[in-house]
Design an enzyme around this catalytic site. Structure first.
Site, PDB file in Angstrom:
ATOM      1  N   ARG A 164       0.848  -1.187   0.000  1.00  0.00           N
ATOM      2  CA  ARG A 164       0.000   0.000   0.000  1.00  0.00           C
ATOM      3  C   ARG A 164       0.887   1.241   0.000  1.00  0.00           C
ATOM      4  O   ARG A 164       2.011   1.229   0.506  1.00  0.00           O
ATOM      5  CB  ARG A 164      -0.909   0.014   1.235  1.00  0.00           C
ATOM      6  CG  ARG A 164      -1.800  -1.215   1.368  1.00  0.00           C
ATOM      7  CD  ARG A 164      -2.565  -1.188   2.673  1.00  0.00           C
ATOM      8  NE  ARG A 164      -3.447  -2.350   2.831  1.00  0.00           N
ATOM      9  CZ  ARG A 164      -3.092  -3.488   3.402  1.00  0.00           C
ATOM     10  NH1 ARG A 164      -1.863  -3.624   3.903  1.00  0.00           N
ATOM     11  NH2 ARG A 164      -3.939  -4.490   3.495  1.00  0.00           N
ATOM     12  N   TYR A 206      -9.348 -10.706  -7.363  1.00  0.00           N
ATOM     13  CA  TYR A 206      -8.472 -10.758  -8.529  1.00  0.00           C
ATOM     14  C   TYR A 206      -8.796 -11.930  -9.441  1.00  0.00           C
ATOM     15  O   TYR A 206      -8.411 -11.919 -10.606  1.00  0.00           O
ATOM     16  CB  TYR A 206      -7.003 -10.768  -8.070  1.00  0.00           C
ATOM     17  CG  TYR A 206      -6.674  -9.482  -7.359  1.00  0.00           C
ATOM     18  CD1 TYR A 206      -6.580  -8.281  -8.070  1.00  0.00           C
ATOM     19  CD2 TYR A 206      -6.544  -9.437  -5.978  1.00  0.00           C
ATOM     20  CE1 TYR A 206      -6.341  -7.086  -7.420  1.00  0.00           C
ATOM     21  CE2 TYR A 206      -6.299  -8.241  -5.322  1.00  0.00           C
ATOM     22  CZ  TYR A 206      -6.204  -7.069  -6.047  1.00  0.00           C
ATOM     23  OH  TYR A 206      -5.981  -5.875  -5.403  1.00  0.00           O
ATOM     24  N   ARG A 255      -0.763  -1.267  -6.958  1.00  0.00           N
ATOM     25  CA  ARG A 255      -1.002  -2.438  -6.097  1.00  0.00           C
ATOM     26  C   ARG A 255      -1.951  -3.415  -6.792  1.00  0.00           C
ATOM     27  O   ARG A 255      -1.708  -4.625  -6.792  1.00  0.00           O
ATOM     28  CB  ARG A 255      -1.572  -1.977  -4.759  1.00  0.00           C
ATOM     29  CG  ARG A 255      -1.992  -3.092  -3.791  1.00  0.00           C
ATOM     30  CD  ARG A 255      -2.353  -2.464  -2.444  1.00  0.00           C
ATOM     31  NE  ARG A 255      -3.127  -3.314  -1.575  1.00  0.00           N
ATOM     32  CZ  ARG A 255      -2.609  -4.174  -0.695  1.00  0.00           C
ATOM     33  NH1 ARG A 255      -1.292  -4.312  -0.636  1.00  0.00           N
ATOM     34  NH2 ARG A 255      -3.373  -4.896   0.100  1.00  0.00           N
ATOM     35  N   LYS A 283      -1.551  -3.069   8.056  1.00  0.00           N
ATOM     36  CA  LYS A 283      -2.720  -2.805   8.890  1.00  0.00           C
ATOM     37  C   LYS A 283      -2.680  -3.668  10.145  1.00  0.00           C
ATOM     38  O   LYS A 283      -2.228  -4.816  10.125  1.00  0.00           O
ATOM     39  CB  LYS A 283      -4.005  -3.085   8.104  1.00  0.00           C
ATOM     40  CG  LYS A 283      -4.283  -2.073   6.992  1.00  0.00           C
ATOM     41  CD  LYS A 283      -5.623  -2.344   6.335  1.00  0.00           C
ATOM     42  CE  LYS A 283      -5.956  -1.285   5.294  1.00  0.00           C
ATOM     43  NZ  LYS A 283      -7.272  -1.523   4.652  1.00  0.00           N
ATOM     44  N   HIS A 295      -3.525  -9.165   3.150  1.00  0.00           N
ATOM     45  CA  HIS A 295      -4.966  -9.250   3.370  1.00  0.00           C
ATOM     46  C   HIS A 295      -5.252 -10.132   4.577  1.00  0.00           C
ATOM     47  O   HIS A 295      -4.661 -11.209   4.731  1.00  0.00           O
ATOM     48  CB  HIS A 295      -5.674  -9.836   2.148  1.00  0.00           C
ATOM     49  CG  HIS A 295      -5.768  -8.895   1.003  1.00  0.00           C
ATOM     50  ND1 HIS A 295      -5.958  -9.308  -0.301  1.00  0.00           N
ATOM     51  CD2 HIS A 295      -5.709  -7.541   0.955  1.00  0.00           C
ATOM     52  CE1 HIS A 295      -6.009  -8.259  -1.103  1.00  0.00           C
ATOM     53  NE2 HIS A 295      -5.863  -7.176  -0.364  1.00  0.00           N
ATOM     54  N   HIS A 327      -2.484   3.314  -5.640  1.00  0.00           N
ATOM     55  CA  HIS A 327      -3.166   2.053  -5.332  1.00  0.00           C
ATOM     56  C   HIS A 327      -3.409   1.227  -6.584  1.00  0.00           C
ATOM     57  O   HIS A 327      -3.525  -0.002  -6.505  1.00  0.00           O
ATOM     58  CB  HIS A 327      -4.494   2.337  -4.621  1.00  0.00           C
ATOM     59  CG  HIS A 327      -4.954   1.220  -3.745  1.00  0.00           C
ATOM     60  ND1 HIS A 327      -4.287   0.861  -2.587  1.00  0.00           N
ATOM     61  CD2 HIS A 327      -5.994   0.354  -3.857  1.00  0.00           C
ATOM     62  CE1 HIS A 327      -4.909  -0.165  -2.019  1.00  0.00           C
ATOM     63  NE2 HIS A 327      -5.941  -0.495  -2.774  1.00  0.00           N
TER      64      HIS A 327
END
Length: 329
Positions: A158, A291, A259, A182, A282, A256
């Site tokens: 990110r 995807y 990414r 995250k 993730h 982004h």
């Protein structure tokens, strides 16, 4: 009707004070509530008069106005939330949405650059970074741009993760970066040769410009190594590069997007979804699975554009796509 407005305001106040909803969320809910309240007024209905039949009429009215599916789903959710609040607070006699099936929001696929478009974007960044005639300051800025773009595309990280990398994150010869994502979770992401070389070139020019002063961040302001590059500056730079590279829809290009390009191109090349999930950071595989939908979308477009029977037999093209996808699964 004033009673409807008063009851709706009670729910908004509860969202803000008891659930801590953000100002942006409250603004969005207010717009959706106003739409519902206006429809009630048009039909002379109080909130306590509404039953399942009226809710279905409201949904039909939204559909006739041409709202997008995601907007309709959100406005129905807001109406449902209001009625559930009234029941919980003993301000309503019934919940007209209790037997209403949940409306699923359509999955919105992200905008993705093709491999060729990504290469054109990167080449434009490298071309500018290789031109000393623009002066050392501007050349260093262009070198940082090339290094950032290559890093994002090489690793799939990110933009916030890239901009928070410390200055010593990529020592000479490194092929992996330790990223803090995250939830403060750490993961290792790869770098390829072009990214490594681009970072080294950026660090060299930045050091020459500053006279060797210490830096705090890997991607920092050219004039101040202790000031990290901002997300706004990174967004502006990639849009400028997209325009210079002549990419279609440059206004949709963002950090982004690189990414998404990394993930899509890696999956198209055969990377396992579980591996891709780890690389992207993730929390759940369901996020990564988008995807696979992108691959299907691109395959359908390829068949539609290239199949010799596409003008006459769209159903045949669709059958080819479905067969190909089932073989891939």
């Amino acid at each position: 009707m004033r009673t409807n407005q008063r009851l709706a305001q009670l729910w908004l106040d509860a969202l803000a004070t008891e659930l801590g909803a953000s100002a942006g969320t409250i603004d969005t809910y207010t717009d959706d509530l106003n739409c519902y309240l206006a429809w009630l007024d048009e039909n002379g209905l109080r909130l306590n008069d509404v039953g399942l039949e009226q809710i279905r009429d409201y949904i039909s009215a939204l559909d006739q106005r041409g709202y997008a599916g995601s907007t309709m789903a959100r406005r129905i959710t807001v109406a449902r939330g209001l009625h559930k609040f009234l029941i919980a607070e003993e301000l309503g006699s019934r919940d007209p949405t209790s037997n209403l099936s949940t409306m699923r929001r359509p999955r919105k696929l992200p905008f993705v650059l093709s491999i060729t478009e990504t290469e054109e974007l990167l080449e434009m960044a490298h071309t500018l970074a290789a031109d000393p005639s623009v002066g050392l300051y501007r050349q260093a800025g262009y070198a940082r741009r090339a290094a950032l773009f290559e890093t994002l595309y090489a690793s799939g990280m990110r933009i916030s993760e890239a901009l928070s990398l410390p200055s010593d994150a990529a020592p000479p010869g490194t092929r992996m970066l330790l990223v803090r994502g995250k939830g403060d979770k750490q993961r290792l992401v790869p770098l390829h040769d072009r990214a490594i070389e681009a970072i080294a070139q950026w660090q060299k020019l930045a050091s020459v410009y500053s006279g060797g002063k210490p830096t705090q961040w890997l991607f920092h302001a050219v004039r101040n190594g202790t000031k990290a590059l901002t997300r706004q500056a990174a967004l502006l730079e990639i849009k400028e590069a997209a325009v210079s590279a002549g990419l279609p829809s440059p206004e949709r290009v963002s950090p982004h997007v690189l990414r998404h390009a990394f993930a899509t191109h890696m999956h198209s090349g055969g990377t396992d979804l579980r591996v891709l999930q780890e690389l992207l950071g993730h929390a759940g595989i369901e996020t990564t699975q988008i995807y696979t939908h992108l691959d299907t979308s691109r395959l359908h477009q390829m068949v539609r554009d290239l199949h010799p029977l596409n003008d006459e037999q769209d159903e045949h093209a669709g059958l080819l796509v479905n067969t190909a996808v089932s073989v891939q699964s």
